[in-house]
Design an enzyme around this catalytic site. Structure first.
Site, mmCIF file in Angstrom:
data_model
loop_
_atom_site.group_PDB
_atom_site.id
_atom_site.type_symbol
_atom_site.label_atom_id
_atom_site.label_comp_id
_atom_site.label_asym_id
_atom_site.label_seq_id
_atom_site.Cartn_x
_atom_site.Cartn_y
_atom_site.Cartn_z
ATOM 1 N N ALA A 4 0.824 -1.209 0.000
ATOM 2 C CA ALA A 4 0.000 0.000 0.000
ATOM 3 C C ALA A 4 0.859 1.259 0.000
ATOM 4 C CB ALA A 4 -0.925 -0.008 1.210
ATOM 5 N N GLY A 5 2.180 1.076 0.027
ATOM 6 C CA GLY A 5 3.064 2.234 0.011
ATOM 7 C C GLY A 5 3.327 2.797 1.398
ATOM 8 N N SER B 8 5.386 1.265 3.405
ATOM 9 C CA SER B 8 6.747 0.863 3.690
ATOM 10 C C SER B 8 6.883 -0.237 4.742
ATOM 11 C CB SER B 8 7.499 2.112 4.155
ATOM 12 O OG SER B 8 8.783 2.009 3.773
ATOM 13 N N GLU C 208 17.692 -3.405 1.411
ATOM 14 C CA GLU C 208 16.879 -3.297 0.186
ATOM 15 C C GLU C 208 17.773 -3.402 -1.050
ATOM 16 O OE1 GLU C 208 13.525 -2.807 -0.194
ATOM 17 O OE2 GLU C 208 13.014 -2.614 1.925
ATOM 18 N N ASP D 159 12.345 5.825 4.047
ATOM 19 C CA ASP D 159 11.416 4.923 4.734
ATOM 20 C C ASP D 159 11.973 4.396 6.056
ATOM 21 O OD1 ASP D 159 10.043 5.482 2.489
ATOM 22 O OD2 ASP D 159 10.109 3.479 1.621
ATOM 23 N N TYR E 167 11.403 2.182 -10.822
ATOM 24 C CA TYR E 167 12.039 2.921 -9.714
ATOM 25 C C TYR E 167 13.547 3.032 -9.985
ATOM 26 C CZ TYR E 167 13.270 4.374 -4.991
ATOM 27 O OH TYR E 167 13.747 5.084 -3.910
#
Ligand code: GAF
Length: 412
Positions: A149-150, A152, A186, A198, A248
């Site tokens: 959903a963004g 993070s 990440e 984030d 991205y």
């Protein structure tokens, strides 16, 4: 709408409509209790529990990896990690979300084909690389940050794990290093060349505040989120397009290409943070229209953020809202990381006087829009937009009122 009548909360993987009386308490105690119970059943020992929250970002999107500014806040949705020491080198992981176990060892950690263990194993790899000595551990993972959903959720996992291991093995990791460990995880174990925003927001979040973070120096300032009579409402498109991670990384390269053009012209610039609109017009625009468009968005977004921050400090919420719309337009038309669902949701509220500002939030290609909405307008907005969204996109719209929260902590 009264706080007690909040009807949409995030649960597990998604936003589900649900009536509850006291969201904050229910979430924290229920989840940490259940993770404690599950942990004891599975590993026959008492766990240490750490939590790390998800985040929203008011403005400043795709600026972090360009050494720019961001304005995030931690929210009251968290990842919880139960952890205990082992005498051997084994890592035994269990995810409540996926109801799945994974096993590895501290000295052989490597990315797996399974998605979720990588956010834990990548942290271990970072600790190894930084010479923080740990032995094996049992770990149980759960939470209520909606995935995709963004908000993070992956940064929240990484920070909760790093925080928990720091405590468990008394590693004395400086607090500022926890977000860096998350970011590197990440890069190395998820293949996403993300910025620092984030994990930084997750660790350094402060209730009732947003963080004005300078991603170049990592200097930050807590700005009170004073939006009396308004709420931050997240509207979830419930889509995540597959382009998200490849585009991205492409955007990041496009920004670097813009910087390289200006360097070739003899200017001493390291990132888009050092670049002005004049430089872009003089050197990049004649050479590459696409790169120019991308870089222009980033340079303008930094300016927008600084001005939005001044609006917030001056109590000019309308001014803040206008800049959010400006941010969305840049993200959609110049940076091109939006999608039809996100554009639909932002366009649908533009003329609504109860909504001061709206924009897509996070990496893009799905997830949520973030909206500043007058409290009494929320019910009608969600109901009305839910129907329109269903009709136009044939998808369900879900909503969540984001409350700010403190950053990563040990749960006692
Ligand atoms: C994702 C990334 F993880 C952040 O670092 C940031 O770049 C954001 O997209 C866009 O602003 O959430």
């Amino acid at each position: 709408m009264k706080e007690e009548r909040l009807i949409f909360i995030a649960d597990k993987n998604d936003f589900l409509p649900r009536k509850i009386a006291n969201k904050q308490c229910r979430m924290n105690s229920n989840l940490s209790n259940s993770i404690r119970q599950n942990f004891k059943q599975r590993f026959a020992t008492e766990p240490l529990i750490a939590r790390s929250p998800g985040r929203v970002n008011i403005i400043g999107e795709h600026t972090d990896y360009n050494n720019g500014f961001v304005l995030p806040a931690a929210v009251d949705k968290s990842i919880y990690v139960g952890i205990s020491k082992r005498e051997d080198d084994k890592i035994i992981l269990y995810s409540g979300e996926f109801n799945e176990e994974h096993e590895s060892t501290v000295c052989t950690v490597a990315p797996t084909d399974k998605h979720w263990p990588n956010y834990v194993l990548g942290v271990v790899d970072q600790l190894n690389k930084r010479d923080y000595a740990i032995r094996g551990f049992n770990l149980n993972l759960d939470g209520d940050v909606p995935v995709g959903a963004g908000l993070s959720s992956s940064a929240a996992v990484e920070c909760a794990v790093a925080f928990a291991l720091n405590e468990l093995y008394s590693l004395n990791i400086p607090k500022i290093e926890i977000p860096e460990i998350g970011q590197k995880t990440e890069h190395t174990f998820a293949g996403a060349m993300v910025g620092i925003m984030d994990p930084f927001a997750s660790v350094f979040g402060k209730k009732n505040h947003v963080i004005k973070l300078d991603c170049q120096s990592l200097d930050y300032e807590y700005v009170p989120l004073e939006i009396e009579g308004y709420k931050i409402v997240l509207l979830n498109t419930n889509v995540k397009h597959s382009l998200a991670s490849s585009e991205y990384n492409t955007r990041r390269k496009e920004c670097e290409a813009g910087v390289a053009i200006i360097q070739e012209a003899g200017h001493d610039v390291n990132s888009l943070r050092d670049v002005t609109m004049e430089m872009l017009q003089q050197f990049v625009q004649p050479k590459d229209a696409l790169i120019y468009k991308r870089c222009k968005y980033v340079v303008e977004e930094n300016e927008r953020l600084l001005s939005a921050c001044e609006s917030l400090k001056a109590g000019d919420i309308e001014g803040l809202g206008k800049k959010m719309y400006g941010s969305h337009d840049g993200l959609s038309k110049e940076y091109e990381v939006s999608c039809r669902e996100l554009d639909f949701l932002v366009d649908a509220v533009r003329a609504n006087t109860g909504v001061l500002g709206a924009r897509m939030m996070g990496g893009g290609f799905g997830g949520c829009t973030i909206n500043i909405v007058k409290e009494e307008a929320i019910d009608e907005l969600v109901e009305d937009l839910g129907k329109k969204y269903k009709q136009a996109m044939d998808k369900d719209l879900t909503a969540y009122i984001a409350q700010t929260a403190d950053g990563t902590s040990i749960v006692v």
